[in-house]
Design a protein around this motif. Structure first.
Motif, PDB file in Angstrom:
ATOM      1  N   GLN A  73      30.930 -51.284 -10.113  1.00  0.00           N
ATOM      2  CA  GLN A  73      30.100 -52.076  -9.203  1.00  0.00           C
ATOM      3  C   GLN A  73      28.705 -51.458  -9.032  1.00  0.00           C
ATOM      4  N   ALA A  74      28.641 -50.132  -8.981  1.00  0.00           N
ATOM      5  CA  ALA A  74      27.337 -49.478  -8.883  1.00  0.00           C
ATOM      6  C   ALA A  74      26.503 -49.750 -10.130  1.00  0.00           C
ATOM      7  N   ALA A  75      27.140 -49.682 -11.305  1.00  0.00           N
ATOM      8  CA  ALA A  75      26.435 -49.950 -12.556  1.00  0.00           C
ATOM      9  C   ALA A  75      25.957 -51.398 -12.630  1.00  0.00           C
ATOM     10  N   ALA A  76      26.763 -52.313 -12.089  1.00  0.00           N
ATOM     11  CA  ALA A  76      26.370 -53.726 -12.100  1.00  0.00           C
ATOM     12  C   ALA A  76      25.110 -53.941 -11.280  1.00  0.00           C
ATOM     13  N   ASP A  77      25.023 -53.272 -10.127  1.00  0.00           N
ATOM     14  CA  ASP A  77      23.828 -53.439  -9.295  1.00  0.00           C
ATOM     15  C   ASP A  77      22.624 -52.772  -9.932  1.00  0.00           C
ATOM     16  N   LEU A  78      22.820 -51.600 -10.549  1.00  0.00           N
ATOM     17  CA  LEU A  78      21.726 -50.953 -11.263  1.00  0.00           C
ATOM     18  C   LEU A  78      21.233 -51.839 -12.403  1.00  0.00           C
ATOM     19  N   ASN A  79      22.165 -52.473 -13.103  1.00  0.00           N
ATOM     20  CA  ASN A  79      21.801 -53.373 -14.193  1.00  0.00           C
ATOM     21  C   ASN A  79      21.000 -54.562 -13.677  1.00  0.00           C
ATOM     22  N   ARG A  80      21.405 -55.090 -12.530  1.00  0.00           N
ATOM     23  CA  ARG A  80      20.664 -56.206 -11.931  1.00  0.00           C
ATOM     24  C   ARG A  80      19.237 -55.790 -11.619  1.00  0.00           C
ATOM     25  N   ARG A  81      19.073 -54.584 -11.078  1.00  0.00           N
ATOM     26  CA  ARG A  81      17.742 -54.104 -10.746  1.00  0.00           C
ATOM     27  C   ARG A  81      16.878 -53.926 -11.984  1.00  0.00           C
ATOM     28  N   GLU A  97      17.195 -55.554 -14.835  1.00  0.00           N
ATOM     29  CA  GLU A  97      16.852 -56.881 -15.351  1.00  0.00           C
ATOM     30  C   GLU A  97      15.797 -57.569 -14.492  1.00  0.00           C
ATOM     31  N   ALA A  98      15.748 -57.227 -13.204  1.00  0.00           N
ATOM     32  CA  ALA A  98      14.762 -57.814 -12.304  1.00  0.00           C
ATOM     33  C   ALA A  98      13.423 -57.072 -12.353  1.00  0.00           C
ATOM     34  N   GLY A  99      13.361 -56.017 -13.150  1.00  0.00           N
ATOM     35  CA  GLY A  99      12.121 -55.263 -13.272  1.00  0.00           C
ATOM     36  C   GLY A  99      11.873 -54.299 -12.132  1.00  0.00           C
ATOM     37  N   GLU A 100      12.901 -54.022 -11.329  1.00  0.00           N
ATOM     38  CA  GLU A 100      12.749 -53.088 -10.215  1.00  0.00           C
ATOM     39  C   GLU A 100      12.793 -51.646 -10.730  1.00  0.00           C
ATOM     40  N   PRO A 101      12.099 -50.730 -10.056  1.00  0.00           N
ATOM     41  CA  PRO A 101      12.121 -49.330 -10.505  1.00  0.00           C
ATOM     42  C   PRO A 101      13.491 -48.693 -10.286  1.00  0.00           C
ATOM     43  N   VAL A 102      13.919 -47.909 -11.248  1.00  0.00           N
ATOM     44  CA  VAL A 102      15.185 -47.183 -11.172  1.00  0.00           C
ATOM     45  C   VAL A 102      14.887 -45.719 -11.489  1.00  0.00           C
ATOM     46  N   GLY A 103      15.606 -44.805 -10.870  1.00  0.00           N
ATOM     47  CA  GLY A 103      15.352 -43.381 -11.041  1.00  0.00           C
ATOM     48  C   GLY A 103      15.427 -42.921 -12.482  1.00  0.00           C
ATOM     49  N   SER A 104      14.786 -41.788 -12.753  1.00  0.00           N
ATOM     50  CA  SER A 104      14.766 -41.244 -14.108  1.00  0.00           C
ATOM     51  C   SER A 104      16.120 -40.712 -14.538  1.00  0.00           C
ATOM     52  N   ALA A 105      16.967 -40.372 -13.568  1.00  0.00           N
ATOM     53  CA  ALA A 105      18.332 -39.927 -13.847  1.00  0.00           C
ATOM     54  C   ALA A 105      19.233 -40.431 -12.726  1.00  0.00           C
ATOM     55  N   ILE A 106      20.469 -40.707 -13.055  1.00  0.00           N
ATOM     56  CA  ILE A 106      21.448 -41.150 -12.067  1.00  0.00           C
ATOM     57  C   ILE A 106      22.499 -40.056 -11.947  1.00  0.00           C
ATOM     58  N   ASN A 107      22.587 -39.441 -10.769  1.00  0.00           N
ATOM     59  CA  ASN A 107      23.513 -38.330 -10.559  1.00  0.00           C
ATOM     60  C   ASN A 107      24.762 -38.801  -9.820  1.00  0.00           C
TER      61      ASN A 107
END
Length: 223
Positions: A173-181, A183-193
């Motif tokens: 579920q966390a990966a799904a939301d990150l994927n949505r972000r 695809e929406a062009g929202e900024p995502v961190g350089s690494a996911i811990n």
């Protein structure tokens, strides 16, 4: 940077796989694999799952709310022996009106070396989880200019604030939301811990040792 032997290396891999080289790589559509619900599980059920898992990963879980969050955190800092505190630069600290004496903030303007020194000198780190995975007791934290990776590993004590709406069942579920972000062009961190409680290692003779690679104690505060 010059890459040597790339084509021959990839040709060898393709040959070992028994197929032709693939030059046009298409991103797979993962959406059909991601469930949209947890079946009969409610958010309260997820909290109970998280509580149980925290016991197994040697992590204290405290339930609080926005009205008493400052008091909860102050009590935890005191229980940790006081000392310096470092926080991320997350806007949610302002949103909840949180402030701490003898504290530092991880901030891009301070520069890498200064942020490392602040983290090493801090007795307690306090951050907000971007997601929390109930099934494994894991918090998901993005590396951003306002919270570098060392913030989570150098202080002796680690406190992660989990907002109830950020709690999901598992990494899917966390990966799904990150994927949505993404695809929406929202900024995502350089690494996911993905952090599951305090540092633990049983590499030597299967003897559990806590704190080898990170904090000695971890506490989750659920609001």
């Amino acid at each position: 940077m010059t890459v040597y032997g790339k084509e021959s290396f990839l040709n060898t891999i393709a040959a070992k796989l028994g197929r032709e080289r693939v030059y046009d790589v298409q991103r797979p559509d993962l959406r059909p694999l991601i469930p949209n619900s947890y079946g009969s599980l409610t958010n309260d059920d997820l909290i109970e799952i998280l509580k149980e898992q925290c016991y197994f990963i040697h992590t204290q879980l405290i339930e609080s709310n926005s009205e008493i969050l400052q008091t909860t955190l102050n009590d935890l800092i005191h229980a940790n022996g006081g000392g310096a505190v470092i926080t991320s630069g997350d806007d949610r600290f302002l949103h909840y009106g949180l402030s701490f004496p003898n504290s530092f903030v991880w901030e891009e303007a301070a520069g890498r070396e200064e942020n490392l020194l602040r983290s090493e000198a801090a007795n307690t780190a306090i951050v907000f989880a971007d997601y929390a995975l109930a099934e494994s007791g894991t918090i998901v934290i993005e590396s951003r200019p306002d919270q570098g990776r060392s913030l989570h590993f150098l202080p002796t004590n680690y406190i992660a604030i989990i907002e109830k709406e950020r709690l999901v069942l598992r990494s899917t579920q966390a990966a799904a939301d990150l994927n949505r972000r993404v695809e929406a062009g929202e900024p995502v961190g350089s690494a996911i811990n993905f952090i599951s409680g305090p540092s633990n290692s049983a590499d030597i003779e299967m003897q559990l040792v806590v704190g080898v690679h990170g904090p000695l104690r971890a506490t989750y505060v659920l609001i």
